[in-house]
Design a protein around this motif. Structure first.
Motif, PDB file in Angstrom:
ATOM      1  N   LYS A   1      -0.360  -7.785   7.286  1.00  0.00           N
ATOM      2  CA  LYS A   1       0.079  -6.242   6.788  1.00  0.00           C
ATOM      3  C   LYS A   1       0.828  -4.970   7.701  1.00  0.00           C
ATOM      4  O   LYS A   1       1.077  -4.705   6.688  1.00  0.00           O
ATOM      5  CB  LYS A   1      -1.156  -6.632   5.401  1.00  0.00           C
ATOM      6  N   ARG A   2      -0.258  -5.351   9.015  1.00  0.00           N
ATOM      7  CA  ARG A   2       0.572  -4.094   9.601  1.00  0.00           C
ATOM      8  C   ARG A   2       1.906  -4.396   9.946  1.00  0.00           C
ATOM      9  O   ARG A   2       2.387  -2.905  10.638  1.00  0.00           O
ATOM     10  CB  ARG A   2      -0.427  -3.958  10.472  1.00  0.00           C
TER      11      ARG A   2
ATOM     12  N   ASN B   1       4.942  -0.427   6.917  1.00  0.00           N
ATOM     13  CA  ASN B   1       3.524  -2.181   6.487  1.00  0.00           C
ATOM     14  C   ASN B   1       2.915  -1.657   5.485  1.00  0.00           C
ATOM     15  O   ASN B   1       3.325   0.276   4.418  1.00  0.00           O
ATOM     16  CB  ASN B   1       3.096  -1.937   7.968  1.00  0.00           C
ATOM     17  N   ALA B   2       2.173  -1.601   5.725  1.00  0.00           N
ATOM     18  CA  ALA B   2       0.381  -1.814   3.811  1.00  0.00           C
ATOM     19  C   ALA B   2       0.186  -0.891   4.099  1.00  0.00           C
ATOM     20  O   ALA B   2       0.146   0.299   3.216  1.00  0.00           O
ATOM     21  CB  ALA B   2      -0.101  -2.927   3.886  1.00  0.00           C
ATOM     22  N   VAL B   3      -0.039  -0.349   5.842  1.00  0.00           N
ATOM     23  CA  VAL B   3      -0.414   1.387   5.542  1.00  0.00           C
ATOM     24  C   VAL B   3       0.161   2.314   4.998  1.00  0.00           C
ATOM     25  O   VAL B   3      -0.081   3.621   4.693  1.00  0.00           O
ATOM     26  CB  VAL B   3      -1.569   0.858   7.206  1.00  0.00           C
TER      27      VAL B   3
ATOM     28  N   LEU C   1       2.837   6.857   2.095  1.00  0.00           N
ATOM     29  CA  LEU C   1       3.564   7.897   1.212  1.00  0.00           C
ATOM     30  C   LEU C   1       3.613   7.358  -0.141  1.00  0.00           C
ATOM     31  O   LEU C   1       3.556   8.678  -1.377  1.00  0.00           O
ATOM     32  CB  LEU C   1       4.764   6.661   1.450  1.00  0.00           C
ATOM     33  N   GLN C   2       2.751   6.559  -1.171  1.00  0.00           N
ATOM     34  CA  GLN C   2       2.348   6.459  -2.419  1.00  0.00           C
ATOM     35  C   GLN C   2       1.146   6.932  -2.484  1.00  0.00           C
ATOM     36  O   GLN C   2       1.151   7.939  -3.853  1.00  0.00           O
ATOM     37  CB  GLN C   2       1.620   5.036  -2.312  1.00  0.00           C
TER      38      GLN C   2
ATOM     39  N   LEU D   1       8.076  -9.084  11.281  1.00  0.00           N
ATOM     40  CA  LEU D   1       9.428  -8.664   9.618  1.00  0.00           C
ATOM     41  C   LEU D   1       7.687  -9.176   8.717  1.00  0.00           C
ATOM     42  O   LEU D   1       7.503 -10.781   9.028  1.00  0.00           O
ATOM     43  CB  LEU D   1      10.036  -8.882   9.323  1.00  0.00           C
ATOM     44  N   TYR D   2       7.345  -8.880   7.606  1.00  0.00           N
ATOM     45  CA  TYR D   2       5.760  -9.313   6.993  1.00  0.00           C
ATOM     46  C   TYR D   2       6.627  -9.422   5.658  1.00  0.00           C
ATOM     47  O   TYR D   2       7.344  -8.026   4.815  1.00  0.00           O
ATOM     48  CB  TYR D   2       4.969  -8.657   6.695  1.00  0.00           C
TER      49      TYR D   2
END
Length: 310
Positions: A197-198, A207-209, A214-215, A299-300
């Motif tokens: 997921k990176r 990516n997820a991190v 940002l969230q 890409l994920y």
């Protein structure tokens, strides 16, 4: 009774272990192989040169510091040839699990007949949150030590195999692994999943991190960059990252922040977070490695949890 060698995941835990009534010499594995380029021949000259170049460029690690913290410990490991029992103390998070794979790969090559066991933290009786070694009380650590997991030859081979895949230039082979449950690494599947997921998501190029960062910046509205860092460290930290990793990620996403005092995203930052546009136009450094693979060559797909090659 053979002699025992302990290999730990960092200085702070080494200090704890020295104060526990457990016999044996201790070596600290001071690396963060979850980040930057890695080569599969752990401990070779090119391996350490590659690592030093990365750490010096990205984290301003000096040669003196690298020799003192990492190479000295590694040389000490090379010189410990007598111990026939080796105990690994590594946490459940991605940071530790990748380091652990590298250490097992090295042991497979250089300590062929040693009995290898792992003190596996994470689950603590009666608790849902996973716990790291340093969070445990002495009696809990001793209990974990008594219940450590002894690796069989096929566990060692498997860890080495996954390390080779991690160091290869294509993460898709890691994604196709389905047999984790046959082996004695209770947190490895989760770590590999987090690793995949990176890679940047199809939806917005982050990516997820990075999306999580940002969230947190958007919803928690931290007043300063330090407060943002604190929020990130408290949030689900299965990655095992510390201040310096998050600091680097924040720096790499700087164009998406309007200010850090208070923390505010730019219009573009908000649009990227809302998946209305992609981060790809902002990428300044395409030479980012995750193990052996270039981060921006893949890409994920979050809809299918699959990796695509660009």
């Amino acid at each position: 009774m053979g002699s025992i060698l302990h290999i730990t995941n960092g200085d702070s835990f080494t200090d704890r272990l020295k104060n526990l009534p457990i016999k044996g010499d201790i070596i600290t594995w001071n690396e963060m192989l979850c980040e930057g380029p890695t080569l599969n021949n752990v401990g070779s000259e090119t391996f350490w040169k590659t690592r030093f170049d990365f750490l010096s460029k990205n984290y301003k690690v000096t040669k003196a510091k690298f020799i003192d913290r990492t190479l000295k410990e590694y040389r000490s490991l090379c010189n410990h040839k007598q111990e026939d029992k080796i105990v690994l103390w590594f946490d459940y998070d991605l940071f530790c699990q990748i380091n652990m794979l590298a250490v097992v790969s090295w042991l497979k090559m250089h300590r062929r007949y040693a009995e290898i066991s792992i003190v596996c933290t994470g689950k603590v009786e009666g608790k849902t949150k996973l716990h790291s070694l340093t969070e445990l009380a002495d009696d809990q650590l001793l209990a974990h030590y008594e219940e450590r997991i002894f690796l069989r030859q096929d566990d060692i081979e498997y860890a080495d195999y996954i390390w080779q895949l991690y160091c290869s230039d294509n993460p898709i082979r890691l994604e196709n692994l389905t047999d984790f449950s046959k082996y004695r690494f209770p947190y490895l599947e989760q770590a590999i999943d987090l690793h995949l997921k990176r890679f940047p998501s199809i939806k917005n190029g982050l990516n997820a991190v990075e999306n999580n960062l940002l969230q947190v910046a958007s919803t928690k509205k931290p007043k300063t960059k330090d407060e943002l860092l604190r929020e990130l460290l408290v949030a689900n930290n299965n990655y095992g990252f510390g201040d310096i990793q998050y600091q680097k990620i924040i720096t790499s996403l700087k164009p998406l922040f309007g200010s850090f005092n208070p923390v505010k995203l730019t219009k573009k930052g908000k649009e990227i977070l809302d998946q209305q546009t992609s981060y790809y136009s902002c990428i300044q450094d395409n030479d980012v490695y995750l193990g052996g693979a270039l981060k921006y060559n893949f890409l994920y797909n979050t809809a299918t949890d699959r990796i695509l090659k660009l």
